[in-house]
Design a protein around this motif. Structure first.
Motif, PDB file in Angstrom:
ATOM      1  N   LEU A  17       0.928  -1.218  -0.066  1.00  0.00           N
ATOM      2  CA  LEU A  17      -0.178   0.098   0.077  1.00  0.00           C
ATOM      3  C   LEU A  17       0.811   1.255   0.027  1.00  0.00           C
ATOM      4  O   LEU A  17       0.650   2.095  -0.612  1.00  0.00           O
ATOM      5  N   ILE A  18       1.804   1.141   0.644  1.00  0.00           N
ATOM      6  CA  ILE A  18       2.928   2.346   0.978  1.00  0.00           C
ATOM      7  C   ILE A  18       3.517   2.580  -0.579  1.00  0.00           C
ATOM      8  O   ILE A  18       3.671   3.593  -1.186  1.00  0.00           O
ATOM      9  N   GLY A  19       3.861   1.469  -1.233  1.00  0.00           N
ATOM     10  CA  GLY A  19       4.378   1.720  -2.596  1.00  0.00           C
ATOM     11  C   GLY A  19       3.439   1.999  -3.455  1.00  0.00           C
ATOM     12  O   GLY A  19       3.898   2.990  -4.249  1.00  0.00           O
ATOM     13  N   LEU A  20       2.291   1.543  -3.388  1.00  0.00           N
ATOM     14  CA  LEU A  20       1.398   2.358  -4.395  1.00  0.00           C
ATOM     15  C   LEU A  20       0.935   3.536  -4.176  1.00  0.00           C
ATOM     16  O   LEU A  20       0.927   4.448  -4.895  1.00  0.00           O
ATOM     17  N   VAL A  21       1.079   4.175  -3.037  1.00  0.00           N
ATOM     18  CA  VAL A  21       0.903   5.503  -2.569  1.00  0.00           C
ATOM     19  C   VAL A  21       2.118   6.402  -3.067  1.00  0.00           C
ATOM     20  O   VAL A  21       1.695   7.495  -3.850  1.00  0.00           O
ATOM     21  N   ALA A  22       3.180   5.728  -3.042  1.00  0.00           N
ATOM     22  CA  ALA A  22       4.250   6.464  -3.652  1.00  0.00           C
ATOM     23  C   ALA A  22       4.333   6.710  -5.248  1.00  0.00           C
ATOM     24  O   ALA A  22       4.425   7.819  -5.798  1.00  0.00           O
ATOM     25  N   ALA A  23       3.896   5.444  -5.830  1.00  0.00           N
ATOM     26  CA  ALA A  23       3.820   5.457  -7.116  1.00  0.00           C
ATOM     27  C   ALA A  23       2.761   6.256  -7.757  1.00  0.00           C
ATOM     28  O   ALA A  23       2.751   7.448  -8.540  1.00  0.00           O
ATOM     29  N   ILE A  24       1.734   6.424  -6.895  1.00  0.00           N
ATOM     30  CA  ILE A  24       0.586   7.465  -7.438  1.00  0.00           C
ATOM     31  C   ILE A  24       0.884   8.981  -7.132  1.00  0.00           C
ATOM     32  O   ILE A  24       0.605   9.697  -8.043  1.00  0.00           O
ATOM     33  N   ALA A  57       7.603   1.182  -7.136  1.00  0.00           N
ATOM     34  CA  ALA A  57       7.892  -0.106  -7.504  1.00  0.00           C
ATOM     35  C   ALA A  57       8.886  -0.886  -6.665  1.00  0.00           C
ATOM     36  O   ALA A  57       8.536  -1.908  -6.511  1.00  0.00           O
ATOM     37  N   LEU A  58      10.126  -0.364  -6.142  1.00  0.00           N
ATOM     38  CA  LEU A  58      10.608  -0.913  -5.301  1.00  0.00           C
ATOM     39  C   LEU A  58      10.089  -1.292  -4.032  1.00  0.00           C
ATOM     40  O   LEU A  58      10.229  -2.742  -3.580  1.00  0.00           O
ATOM     41  N   LEU A  59       9.373  -0.818  -3.485  1.00  0.00           N
ATOM     42  CA  LEU A  59       8.535  -0.953  -2.266  1.00  0.00           C
ATOM     43  C   LEU A  59       7.413  -2.126  -2.507  1.00  0.00           C
ATOM     44  O   LEU A  59       7.115  -3.168  -1.811  1.00  0.00           O
ATOM     45  N   VAL A  60       6.917  -2.177  -3.580  1.00  0.00           N
ATOM     46  CA  VAL A  60       6.028  -3.406  -3.994  1.00  0.00           C
ATOM     47  C   VAL A  60       6.740  -4.700  -4.335  1.00  0.00           C
ATOM     48  O   VAL A  60       6.518  -5.803  -3.899  1.00  0.00           O
ATOM     49  N   PHE A  61       7.804  -4.402  -4.756  1.00  0.00           N
ATOM     50  CA  PHE A  61       8.733  -5.575  -4.956  1.00  0.00           C
ATOM     51  C   PHE A  61       9.290  -6.157  -3.528  1.00  0.00           C
ATOM     52  O   PHE A  61       9.164  -7.472  -3.567  1.00  0.00           O
ATOM     53  N   VAL A  62       9.473  -5.085  -2.582  1.00  0.00           N
ATOM     54  CA  VAL A  62       9.983  -5.779  -1.157  1.00  0.00           C
ATOM     55  C   VAL A  62       8.699  -6.289  -0.754  1.00  0.00           C
ATOM     56  O   VAL A  62       8.888  -7.373  -0.069  1.00  0.00           O
ATOM     57  N   ALA A  63       7.531  -5.805  -0.838  1.00  0.00           N
ATOM     58  CA  ALA A  63       6.054  -6.345  -0.242  1.00  0.00           C
ATOM     59  C   ALA A  63       6.137  -7.774  -0.763  1.00  0.00           C
ATOM     60  O   ALA A  63       5.532  -8.885  -0.272  1.00  0.00           O
TER      61      ALA A  63
END
Length: 132
Positions: A17-24, A57-63
């Motif tokens: 979720l944090i990764g998606l918010v950063a990308a948005i 993208a990096l945070l989603v990869f980590v998730a």
């Protein structure tokens, strides 16, 4: 029955979720640059867009790594939550209490979930190390 404890599900979901918010946020920055609403599109909005999408993208990869029960993913999740806590502090000092509260709440819950004993037991077992 899944071999993932609820703590890993929570931590992976919050990290994604944090990764998606950063990308948005990065995409929104690009939108402001394209529509001419950004104060300085070339030197701030476009680089911010690239950074936002890249970090997202990096945070989603980590998730995803945490979801796949990879022990390496635990450290980036903890570091993400530390950064979130610092940003939340500056949100509070800037009078953005609602955003700061959501950020610190998310950081505390995600950090507690990824550092919880059930998560540690699944990520750092002898049997778990054989699958990596």
């Amino acid at each position: 029955m899944s071999s993932r404890p609820i703590t890993i599900v929570i931590a992976a979901a919050l990290e994604a979720l944090i990764g998606l918010v950063a990308a948005i946020a990065g995409i929104y920055s690009l939108y402001t640059a394209i529509t001419g609403r950004a104060a300085d599109p070339v030197s701030s909005a476009v680089p911010l867009a690239v950074i936002g999408v890249g970090v997202g993208a990096l945070l989603v990869f980590v998730a995803h790594g945490l979801w796949q029960l990879r022990d390496w993913a635990r450290t980036p999740v903890v570091v993400t939550q530390l950064f979130m806590a610092v940003i939340a502090y500056y949100m509070f000092t800037g009078g953005q209490f609602v955003i700061g509260s959501v950020m610190i709440g998310t950081a505390v819950i995600a950090a507690a979930a990824v550092l919880a004993p059930p998560t540690t037991a699944v990520l750092f077992t002898e049997a778990g190390n054989e699958r990596r």
